[in-house]
Design a protein around this motif. Structure first.
Motif, PDB file in Angstrom:
ATOM      1  N   ILE A   1       0.840  -1.208   0.000  1.00  0.00           N
ATOM      2  CA  ILE A   1       0.000   0.000   0.000  1.00  0.00           C
ATOM      3  C   ILE A   1       0.866   1.246   0.000  1.00  0.00           C
ATOM      4  O   ILE A   1       0.667   2.180  -0.781  1.00  0.00           O
ATOM      5  CB  ILE A   1      -0.920   0.042   1.231  1.00  0.00           C
ATOM      6  CG1 ILE A   1      -1.947  -1.067   1.178  1.00  0.00           C
ATOM      7  CG2 ILE A   1      -1.632   1.384   1.315  1.00  0.00           C
ATOM      8  CD1 ILE A   1      -2.754  -1.167   2.457  1.00  0.00           C
ATOM      9  N   GLU A   2       1.858   1.230   0.880  1.00  0.00           N
ATOM     10  CA  GLU A   2       2.681   2.426   1.013  1.00  0.00           C
ATOM     11  C   GLU A   2       3.417   2.726  -0.285  1.00  0.00           C
ATOM     12  O   GLU A   2       3.527   3.874  -0.706  1.00  0.00           O
ATOM     13  CB  GLU A   2       3.674   2.213   2.142  1.00  0.00           C
ATOM     14  CG  GLU A   2       4.086   3.491   2.772  1.00  0.00           C
ATOM     15  CD  GLU A   2       5.535   3.493   3.163  1.00  0.00           C
ATOM     16  OE1 GLU A   2       5.960   4.506   3.718  1.00  0.00           O
ATOM     17  OE2 GLU A   2       6.222   2.501   2.914  1.00  0.00           O
ATOM     18  N   ASN A   3       3.912   1.666  -0.896  1.00  0.00           N
ATOM     19  CA  ASN A   3       4.632   1.822  -2.145  1.00  0.00           C
ATOM     20  C   ASN A   3       3.745   2.331  -3.262  1.00  0.00           C
ATOM     21  O   ASN A   3       4.089   3.252  -3.994  1.00  0.00           O
ATOM     22  CB  ASN A   3       5.189   0.458  -2.553  1.00  0.00           C
ATOM     23  CG  ASN A   3       6.625   0.588  -2.927  1.00  0.00           C
ATOM     24  OD1 ASN A   3       7.264   1.556  -2.562  1.00  0.00           O
ATOM     25  ND2 ASN A   3       7.108  -0.379  -3.672  1.00  0.00           N
ATOM     26  N   LEU A   4       2.574   1.735  -3.378  1.00  0.00           N
ATOM     27  CA  LEU A   4       1.650   2.135  -4.441  1.00  0.00           C
ATOM     28  C   LEU A   4       1.177   3.568  -4.213  1.00  0.00           C
ATOM     29  O   LEU A   4       1.068   4.346  -5.155  1.00  0.00           O
ATOM     30  CB  LEU A   4       0.462   1.173  -4.512  1.00  0.00           C
ATOM     31  CG  LEU A   4       0.816  -0.247  -4.961  1.00  0.00           C
ATOM     32  CD1 LEU A   4      -0.437  -1.109  -5.004  1.00  0.00           C
ATOM     33  CD2 LEU A   4       1.487  -0.231  -6.317  1.00  0.00           C
ATOM     34  N   ALA A   5       0.913   3.891  -2.951  1.00  0.00           N
ATOM     35  CA  ALA A   5       0.476   5.258  -2.651  1.00  0.00           C
ATOM     36  C   ALA A   5       1.539   6.242  -3.074  1.00  0.00           C
ATOM     37  O   ALA A   5       1.269   7.272  -3.675  1.00  0.00           O
ATOM     38  CB  ALA A   5       0.170   5.402  -1.167  1.00  0.00           C
ATOM     39  N   GLY A   6       2.792   5.906  -2.752  1.00  0.00           N
ATOM     40  CA  GLY A   6       3.865   6.817  -3.081  1.00  0.00           C
ATOM     41  C   GLY A   6       4.060   6.974  -4.579  1.00  0.00           C
ATOM     42  O   GLY A   6       4.420   8.041  -5.060  1.00  0.00           O
TER      43      GLY A   6
ATOM     44  N   GLY B   1       0.894  11.784  -3.020  1.00  0.00           N
ATOM     45  CA  GLY B   1       1.395  10.471  -2.629  1.00  0.00           C
ATOM     46  C   GLY B   1       2.816  10.484  -2.103  1.00  0.00           C
ATOM     47  O   GLY B   1       3.129   9.851  -1.116  1.00  0.00           O
ATOM     48  N   ARG B   2       3.693  11.226  -2.782  1.00  0.00           N
ATOM     49  CA  ARG B   2       5.098  11.114  -2.412  1.00  0.00           C
ATOM     50  C   ARG B   2       5.367  11.582  -1.007  1.00  0.00           C
ATOM     51  O   ARG B   2       6.092  10.949  -0.267  1.00  0.00           O
ATOM     52  CB  ARG B   2       5.962  11.886  -3.400  1.00  0.00           C
ATOM     53  CG  ARG B   2       6.476  10.998  -4.509  1.00  0.00           C
ATOM     54  CD  ARG B   2       7.563  11.679  -5.288  1.00  0.00           C
ATOM     55  NE  ARG B   2       7.038  12.785  -6.051  1.00  0.00           N
ATOM     56  CZ  ARG B   2       6.683  12.680  -7.322  1.00  0.00           C
ATOM     57  NH1 ARG B   2       6.770  11.542  -7.950  1.00  0.00           N
ATOM     58  NH2 ARG B   2       6.221  13.723  -7.972  1.00  0.00           N
ATOM     59  N   GLU B   3       4.790  12.710  -0.635  1.00  0.00           N
ATOM     60  CA  GLU B   3       5.117  13.232   0.686  1.00  0.00           C
ATOM     61  C   GLU B   3       4.275  12.631   1.785  1.00  0.00           C
ATOM     62  O   GLU B   3       4.656  12.637   2.938  1.00  0.00           O
ATOM     63  CB  GLU B   3       4.939  14.758   0.699  1.00  0.00           C
ATOM     64  CG  GLU B   3       6.081  15.483   0.028  1.00  0.00           C
ATOM     65  CD  GLU B   3       5.937  16.986   0.155  1.00  0.00           C
ATOM     66  OE1 GLU B   3       5.770  17.461   1.274  1.00  0.00           O
ATOM     67  OE2 GLU B   3       5.971  17.673  -0.882  1.00  0.00           O
ATOM     68  N   LEU B   4       3.100  12.129   1.441  1.00  0.00           N
ATOM     69  CA  LEU B   4       2.169  11.688   2.474  1.00  0.00           C
ATOM     70  C   LEU B   4       1.931  10.196   2.443  1.00  0.00           C
ATOM     71  O   LEU B   4       0.899   9.728   2.887  1.00  0.00           O
ATOM     72  CB  LEU B   4       0.818  12.410   2.299  1.00  0.00           C
ATOM     73  CG  LEU B   4       0.817  13.910   2.468  1.00  0.00           C
ATOM     74  CD1 LEU B   4      -0.591  14.438   2.327  1.00  0.00           C
ATOM     75  CD2 LEU B   4       1.347  14.293   3.837  1.00  0.00           C
ATOM     76  N   LYS B   5       2.913   9.427   1.961  1.00  0.00           N
ATOM     77  CA  LYS B   5       2.590   8.022   1.743  1.00  0.00           C
ATOM     78  C   LYS B   5       2.263   7.268   3.021  1.00  0.00           C
ATOM     79  O   LYS B   5       1.355   6.443   3.051  1.00  0.00           O
ATOM     80  CB  LYS B   5       3.682   7.303   0.957  1.00  0.00           C
ATOM     81  CG  LYS B   5       5.097   7.559   1.412  1.00  0.00           C
ATOM     82  CD  LYS B   5       6.036   6.899   0.434  1.00  0.00           C
ATOM     83  CE  LYS B   5       7.413   6.770   0.999  1.00  0.00           C
ATOM     84  NZ  LYS B   5       8.119   8.029   1.120  1.00  0.00           N
TER      85      LYS B   5
END
Lengths: 292, 408, 356
Positions: free
Chosen positions: A248-253, A260-264
């Motif tokens: 999830i974290e990776n996909l969000a980023g 996404g990048r800053e708030l993953k």
């Protein structure tokens, strides 16, 4: 599509770390009904012990075995010496005791081993796994060990008398005592096992993130989140949750534009809370009916 | 001891210096708080605990240096008392500790407190109280602002400047490349990012592909490196602190990704970054330097290195003799001591700032040969020059000329 | 109304109830006399202190009061209502940034930032409390933890930089004493904070002793029984969340004014942990205990550091453990024990809040 696949794989690779930690978290939760804040630090300290043994010339497997055994003993001792005397105190006081343990282990490790990062060897090597550069043989080995431990734990808890006794002691101590189970020692055993699992987790995680006193903090937080997502009553769910966190974290980023990048991490946690809204005990958690 | 004789001799020195720097000559001593005939009290904050605690050794190395100075007679006969407190990288704690040092312990000045957000928190207070925030141990660009913050002065080449230097190197070597930057999501990291972007100028839209940030509590940055490779980057600016810089270097090697890999001066230490990452994996890394790396065999017989090694062995034996942080600490401290020496008996805070703004071609033993410290009332950036280097698998090989203005 | 059925339902953190029965009756008269005297004496001391100590000590004590107020907020939610929160650093941060933005960008006087911070945080807390109704124990802890972790990231978020100052943070000026009073800024801030503290502590005391307070406590002690008796648990729980956030938010605003600087990483998850530690040390479910908690949070890390810089964390942990061993119910529990012993009554055996 290619990118999606790559990021999912990379997420699984990182998620392996969280899954391992989540397993340790759920283990101790099942034994003592609290979240052990110091779980990560115990794992870190165990890994340092293994590292020190190797510095003193022990081969990898000897150091690993000794560290796991010492961790088991350490877990039992901590339970007997630290937590038994205060088991009648309010839950919040126990949590503060965990925080104290965290502080002691973290500071102690920093003092004994200093804060510069150290390399930690892996028994699995670091070549690309099956030719896929995204997952190294080590990470594949880590996932394998996690699943293997999961299976072992399942067999232990479901298939052995000792496992059954432990589950009984945690679920209903009073009744367990009435049937002759030494509840105190079951709790100590649970601590020992959780510490040992933590040691295994630490030894497998250190090659990826580098060994240093602060290496487990983030891992514990992600592992905790993963465990809750999967359900604190389900070790399998916790492992699933850990992997899910990584993905999830990776996909969000990668895919959520701009935000996404800053708030993953935020996004990952928000998603978990959203899941909890629908399934308040986690995806695989059991919901027990409380009779009034 | 005949104090009168000492005093007359010493009285001449500041007069001479004062004439040189344009001050009216005084004959008697002037002290601000924290100074006596035999002591100068210096205050310091650093993060000895918390997620960035690997930097704590800088404070310990500084303390070792001051001990050495005291053993060698002190500064103009005065012993230095170095009070260093932990702020755990938490700005409110830094404010508290700094106030304690200034108001309770009565220190003369703050000597190289560590950290960017931590110093940001106390900058306002120290300038209001007119207490020098001397040679802060961070490379943020904001410390070079004598107009608004006349009591704050930096030391090392600033991060934005370094970022611009990387950008110009990129424009020279890979003018059509795709750039990815790894940075810490805070004051210090974003300073680097800004420098790189500014340095790319109008080519930034064309060239800049991925900005990947991490938090210090993140376990690993591996997936960020995966994204960069997947995005097709062939230039990688790695500004992470040692742990994350090392993870990035190793992951790039594991992925078989070989970009033009620039690592910042924060993460280029052979012992604490490249060795854990793998020396083979670090081949062809590019970085910028202003200090001598203690593991570099070319300095084996260098006077500066021998001086530093002696300091470490005698005064900080448990310190890591391969860690560049332990070179940094004494180097900054030596600049502080120089300024104190230059102030002679006029140990007022105002005079110390004047002296700090009048450094001319000053060097300390572990600065790269050729790098000179210069400051002026409009230039609060003491060390401005760096030299580029390439890692050959064993050690850094410096190349090219010194980059950066020398202006004073 | 459906009965909550999660397995964790029975295992919420519970506060300790004061001794009941004979002990209470016997000690009641002494307590009735002692309390106002103690309070009056404390107030007098509090008023005089900043005039006789250095500004720095006044500054530290002001911080102590700020932390005490923040801990009181957490206490209302966790101690009195049984909802476990790891997220109060977020409310503290929201309060701090509300004050900082108002003072820095809009030049509003510090005085008005407090009620604003309170209102904003009440709203956020209330809104957060709504979905939190479905969660219990550690699941709620995770949700609040998510809030705590999200806050610094949101504060650093690029598009919001114009308001929040991004990673650089915001600097604010210390307010000057009004009416040209002959005290310095630190002393004025001390008195201002003291006034706010007294006001809000009084408010909290009257809240917990009121009918609503009893409802709140009933929900903590036995949510099923409370619901069965007709208490609107959903409403009370969310309102308590809001009030709790309000208290910690006001503390945050005060904190920002005292420190004169806000930066995103000051409001991390570690701050929540500090509040939790302060809460337990002071005594869960005790309002005066929050002051002890505040003192602990500020001073004990310094004490630990002065004992040994290298092993400061170890010393801190050991101190924590000793306190937990000797006073498992915190300072307030200890004081209650001592008072009851002094009153000569036998200690009744209470089982509320204990693990079986």
């Amino acid at each position: 599509m290619e990118l999606l696949l790559q990021q999912v794989m990379a997420g699984l690779a990182t998620g392996g770390i969280y899954a391992l930690m989540a397993l340790a978290v759920v283990m101790i939760y099942q034994a003592i009904d609290h979240l052990n804040f110091a779980q990560g630090e115990m794992a870190m300290f165990s890994t340092f012990i293994a590292w020190q043994l190797m510095q003193w010339g022990q081969p990898y497997w000897a150091a690993f075995a000794i560290a796991v055994v010492l961790s088991f003993v350490g877990g039992v001792v901590i339970e007997r010496v630290l937590f038994r005397p205060i088991h009648n105190a309010p839950i919040l006081s126990s949590i503060v005791a965990f925080i104290a343990l965290f502080s002691i282990l973290n500071s102690g490790a920093g003092y004994l081993f200093d804060y510069t990062i150290k390399e930690f060897p892996t028994p699995f090597g670091s070549k690309p796994f099956l030719g896929i550069t995204l997952i190294s043989t080590h990470q594949a080995g880590m996932i394998g060990v996690t699943l293997g431990m999961l299976a072992l734990l399942y067999l232990f808890f479901r298939g052995t008398r000792l496992g059954l006794a432990m589950r009984a002691a945690a679920a209903n101590p009073e009744s367990a005592r009435l049937v002759g189970i030494r509840v105190g020692w079951m709790t100590a055993l649970g601590w020992g096992m959780a510490a040992a699992i933590g040691a295994v987790a630490g030894v497998l995680i250190a090659p990826v993130v580098f060994l240093e006193p602060n290496m487990m903090l983030g891992v514990l937080l992600y592992g905790f989140a993963g465990a809750v997502l999967g359900g604190l009553t389900s070790p399998g769910g916790a492992v699933f949750g850990g992997f899910a966190m990584g993905v999830i974290e990776n996909l969000a980023g990668t895919f959520i534009p701009y935000v996404g990048r800053e708030l993953k991490l935020t996004i990952a946690l928000v998603l978990i809370v959203a899941v909890l809204m629908v399934r308040p005990s986690g995806i695989f958690g059991r919901r027990l009916v409380v009779r009034v | 001891m005949n104090r009168l004789t000492r005093r007359t001799i010493l009285a001449a020195a500041p007069s001479a210096l004062a004439l040189a720097s344009g001050l009216p000559a005084f004959a008697q001593k002037k002290y601000d708080a924290g100074v006596t005939d035999s002591e100068i009290k210096l205050g310091h904050t650093a993060f000895y605990t918390g997620p960035a605690s690997s930097y704590g050794t800088i404070g310990k190395a500084m303390a070792a240096y001051y001990r050495m100075v005291n053993d060698q007679g002190g500064v103009n006969g005065r012993k230095i008392t170095f009070l260093s407190y932990d702020d755990a990288y938490s700005p409110p704690k830094t404010v508290e500790q700094t106030r304690r040092l200034v108001e309770q312990d009565g220190v003369f000045l703050m000597a190289s407190p560590l950290g960017t957000p931590t110093n940001s928190a106390t900058q306002h207070y120290l300038n209001q109280k007119k207490v020098p925030q001397l040679f802060v141990a961070t490379g943020a660009t904001k410390w070079d602002d004598p107009k608004h913050f006349p009591w704050t002065i930096g030391w090392q080449p600033n991060y934005q400047g370094e970022g611009r230097i990387y950008a110009s190197y990129i424009l020279k070597e890979r003018p059509n490349g795709k750039v990815g930057v790894l940075y810490q999501n805070d004051d210090f990291g974003k300073d680097y990012l800004k420098g790189v972007k500014d340095g790319l100028g109008d080519k930034v839209k064309a060239m800049f592909a991925v900005e990947a940030s991490y938090e210090t509590t993140d376990p690993t940055v591996d997936s960020l490196i995966v994204s960069m490779k997947a995005a097709g980057c062939d230039v990688f600016v790695n500004t992470g602190i040692p742990k994350f810089a090392a993870q990035a270097i190793r992951k790039a090697a594991e992925l078989d990704w070989k970009p033009l890999h620039i690592v910042s001066s924060v993460g280029n230490s052979v012992a604490t970054v490249l060795k854990p990452a793998g020396l083979e994996n670090s081949k062809d890394l590019i970085s910028d330097f202003y200090l001598k790396d203690p593991t570099d065999p070319q300095w084996k017989d260098d006077e500066g290195y021998k001086w530093w090694l002696g300091l470490m062995e005698k005064y900080y034996p448990e310190g890591d003799k391969t860690d560049v942080f332990n070179v940094y600490g004494p180097s900054v401290a030596a600049t502080t001591v120089q300024v104190l020496k230059m102030s002679g008996d006029q140990l007022t805070r105002e005079n110390v700032m004047k002296q700090a703004a009048s450094l001319h071609d000053f060097t300390v033993p572990m600065l790269l040969p050729g790098i000179k410290i210069n400051t002026s009332p409009t230039d609060f950036a003491p060390v401005k020059q760096v030299q580029m280097g390439r890692f050959n698998g064993e050690r850094w090989q410096l190349f090219g000329e010194l980059i950066g203005a020398v202006s004073g | 109304m459906t009965v909550p059925t999660e397995e964790i339902a029975a295992k919420q953190p519970v506060a300790v109830a004061p001794p009941v029965g004979a002990a209470r009756r016997g000690a009641a008269l002494d307590v009735a006399l002692a309390r106002p005297v103690v309070i009056a004496a404390s107030l007098v001391i509090a008023l005089v202190i900043p005039l006789v100590v250095r500004s720095f000590i006044a500054f530290q004590l002001t911080q102590v009061m700020v932390y005490a107020l923040a801990i009181l907020g957490l206490n209302l939610l966790t101690g009195y209502n049984g909802q476990f929160s790891l997220g109060h650093s977020a409310f503290y941060g929201i309060g701090a940034y509300t004050a900082a933005i108002m003072m820095h960008r809009w030049d509003i006087t510090y005085f008005w930032t407090l009620p604003s911070a309170g209102l904003v945080c009440f709203a956020v807390g209330f809104l957060f409390g709504l979905p939190a109704l479905r969660l219990q124990g550690l699941y709620l802890a995770l949700a609040t933890f998510a809030l705590a972790v999200a806050m610094p990231q949101i504060l650093k978020f690029g598009p919001l930089e114009h308001w929040t100052g991004g990673v650089q943070g915001l600097v604010i000026d210390k307010p000057d004493p009004p009416f040209g009073l002959p005290i310095d800024a630190d002393q004025w801030l001390y008195y201002f904070t003291l006034a706010v503290l007294v006001l809000m502590f009084a408010g909290a005391t009257s809240l917990v002793n009121s009918r609503s307070g009893r409802a709140i406590k009933a929900i903590r002690d036995n949510p099923i029984a409370a619901a069965a008796m007709g208490i609107n648990t959903a409403l009370y729980k969310t309102l308590t969340f809001g009030v709790s956030a309000l208290y910690t938010g006001v503390a945050g605003a005060l904190g920002a004014i005292v420190v004169q600087f806000v930066a995103p990483d000051s409001f991390s998850f570690f701050l929540s942990v500090s509040f939790l530690v302060g809460l337990v040390i002071g005594g869960v479910g005790s309002i005066p205990g929050c002051l002890v908690g505040g003192l602990f949070v500020l001073y004990v890390p310094n004490i630990a550091e002065s004992v040994s810089t290298g092993l400061a964390g170890v010393v801190y942990g050991v101190i924590l453990l000793i306190i937990i061993f000797v006073m498992p119910d915190g300072a307030a529990g200890f004081a209650r024990l001592a008072a009851a012993r002094l009153a000569g009554a036998k200690q009744p055996h209470t089982t509320e809040g204990r693990l079986p």
